[in-house]
Scaffold this motif. Structure first.
Motif, PDB file in Angstrom:
ATOM      1  N   ARG A  42       0.811  -1.223   0.000  1.00 10.37           N
ATOM      2  CA  ARG A  42       0.000   0.000   0.000  1.00 10.37           C
ATOM      3  C   ARG A  42       0.838   1.264   0.000  1.00 10.37           C
ATOM      4  NH1 ARG A  42      -5.026  -0.627   4.171  1.00 10.37           N
ATOM      5  NH2 ARG A  42      -5.303  -2.804   3.684  1.00 10.37           N
ATOM      6  N   HIS A  43       1.978   1.219   0.633  1.00 12.27           N
ATOM      7  CA  HIS A  43       2.806   2.413   0.765  1.00 12.27           C
ATOM      8  C   HIS A  43       3.921   2.488  -0.271  1.00 12.27           C
ATOM      9  CE1 HIS A  43       0.693   2.521   4.583  1.00 12.27           C
ATOM     10  NE2 HIS A  43       0.981   3.806   4.606  1.00 12.27           N
ATOM     11  N   LYS A  44       3.837   1.660  -1.277  1.00 15.52           N
ATOM     12  CA  LYS A  44       4.887   1.618  -2.291  1.00 15.52           C
ATOM     13  C   LYS A  44       5.027   2.948  -3.039  1.00 15.52           C
ATOM     14  CE  LYS A  44       6.656  -1.869  -5.364  1.00 15.52           C
ATOM     15  NZ  LYS A  44       6.406  -3.151  -5.984  1.00 15.52           N
ATOM     16  N   THR A  45       3.929   3.659  -3.201  1.00 19.04           N
ATOM     17  CA  THR A  45       3.962   4.902  -3.975  1.00 19.04           C
ATOM     18  C   THR A  45       3.720   6.148  -3.125  1.00 19.04           C
ATOM     19  OG1 THR A  45       1.620   4.652  -4.498  1.00 19.04           O
ATOM     20  CG2 THR A  45       3.204   3.743  -6.077  1.00 19.04           C
ATOM     21  N   CYS A  46       3.900   6.050  -1.820  1.00 15.08           N
ATOM     22  CA  CYS A  46       3.654   7.215  -0.960  1.00 15.08           C
ATOM     23  C   CYS A  46       4.783   8.237  -1.115  1.00 15.08           C
ATOM     24  CB  CYS A  46       3.488   6.794   0.496  1.00 15.08           C
ATOM     25  SG  CYS A  46       4.970   6.147   1.258  1.00 15.08           S
ATOM     26  N   ASN A  47       4.514   9.461  -0.654  1.00 18.22           N
ATOM     27  CA  ASN A  47       5.544  10.505  -0.745  1.00 18.22           C
ATOM     28  C   ASN A  47       6.605  10.273   0.341  1.00 18.22           C
ATOM     29  OD1 ASN A  47       4.802  11.886   1.736  1.00 18.22           O
ATOM     30  ND2 ASN A  47       3.054  12.718   0.621  1.00 18.22           N
ATOM     31  N   MET A  48       7.699  11.019   0.252  1.00 21.31           N
ATOM     32  CA  MET A  48       8.831  10.785   1.154  1.00 21.31           C
ATOM     33  C   MET A  48       8.500  11.076   2.618  1.00 21.31           C
ATOM     34  SD  MET A  48      11.231   9.281  -0.293  1.00 21.31           S
ATOM     35  CE  MET A  48      12.619   9.417   0.802  1.00 21.31           C
ATOM     36  N   ALA A  49       7.668  12.078   2.878  1.00 22.42           N
ATOM     37  CA  ALA A  49       7.297  12.387   4.266  1.00 22.42           C
ATOM     38  C   ALA A  49       6.532  11.215   4.876  1.00 22.42           C
ATOM     39  CB  ALA A  49       6.462  13.659   4.331  1.00 22.42           C
ATOM     40  N   GLU A  50       5.568  10.676   4.129  1.00 19.78           N
ATOM     41  CA  GLU A  50       4.818   9.510   4.606  1.00 19.78           C
ATOM     42  C   GLU A  50       5.722   8.294   4.715  1.00 19.78           C
ATOM     43  OE1 GLU A  50       1.813   9.354   1.588  1.00 19.78           O
ATOM     44  OE2 GLU A  50       0.371  10.451   2.817  1.00 19.78           O
ATOM     45  N   ALA A  51       6.634   8.151   3.780  1.00 21.85           N
ATOM     46  CA  ALA A  51       7.553   7.010   3.792  1.00 21.85           C
ATOM     47  C   ALA A  51       8.429   7.027   5.044  1.00 21.85           C
ATOM     48  CB  ALA A  51       8.422   7.012   2.539  1.00 21.85           C
ATOM     49  N   ASN A  52       8.886   8.191   5.443  1.00 17.73           N
ATOM     50  CA  ASN A  52       9.727   8.281   6.637  1.00 17.73           C
ATOM     51  C   ASN A  52       8.956   7.901   7.890  1.00 17.73           C
ATOM     52  OD1 ASN A  52      12.103   9.009   5.343  1.00 17.73           O
ATOM     53  ND2 ASN A  52      11.592  11.176   5.373  1.00 17.73           N
ATOM     54  N   VAL A  53       7.727   8.385   8.008  1.00 19.16           N
ATOM     55  CA  VAL A  53       6.892   8.015   9.159  1.00 19.16           C
ATOM     56  C   VAL A  53       6.626   6.516   9.134  1.00 19.16           C
ATOM     57  CG1 VAL A  53       4.612   8.272  10.205  1.00 19.16           C
ATOM     58  CG2 VAL A  53       5.823  10.286   9.359  1.00 19.16           C
ATOM     59  N   PHE A  54       6.263   5.997   7.963  1.00 18.55           N
ATOM     60  CA  PHE A  54       5.981   4.578   7.789  1.00 18.55           C
ATOM     61  C   PHE A  54       7.179   3.725   8.212  1.00 18.55           C
ATOM     62  CE2 PHE A  54       6.076   0.759   5.107  1.00 18.55           C
ATOM     63  CZ  PHE A  54       4.835   0.219   5.369  1.00 18.55           C
TER      64      PHE A  54
END
Length: 124
Positions: A42-54
């Motif tokens: 699900r998070h494969k295409t998220c932005n970098m800010a979301e990716a860092n939290v994830f």
């Protein structure tokens, strides 16, 4: 496009989670593996800010589960996981709350199914 370093970090964390799950009871391992796999997709295409939290949240998860799989902890506590801080619900979207509820139902059904299987096996 994600940097090579970011991709490597994601892959290492993904593999670490599955290695840590090997220490879980079978029914929790299946549930955890499926959930992790789905969340990473699900998070494969998220932005970098979301990716860092994830990545930070999943790293904390992996560390907590690894600590709980240590033999000394198992001997003392005999539990896996920890309760969710109710304040965290304030930061979740409606979709995340529904997903959490579905996870809770799946985990509860697994426990109920296993208990009924054990009861049936002891009766025969």
């Amino acid at each position: 496009m994600a940097s090579a370093e970011h991709i490597l970090r994601v892959r290492r964390l993904y593999k670490l989670i599955f290695r840590v799950h090997r220490g879980l009871p079978a029914e929790l391992r299946v549930l955890g593996d499926n959930y992790a796999r789905d969340e990473f997709k699900r998070h494969k295409t998220c932005n970098m800010a979301e990716a860092n939290v994830f990545l930070n949240e999943w790293t904390d998860y992996a560390i907590n589960i690894a600590k709980q799989m240590k033999p000394l902890h198992q001997a003392k506590k005999k539990t896996v996981g920890k309760d969710l801080d109710p304040r965290m619900l304030d930061y979740m979207t409606d979709e995340q709350i529904v997903q959490l509820y579905e996870l809770h139902k799946a985990a509860h059904n697994e426990t109920t199914d296993n208990e009924s299987l054990q009861n049936n096996n002891t009766k025969t």
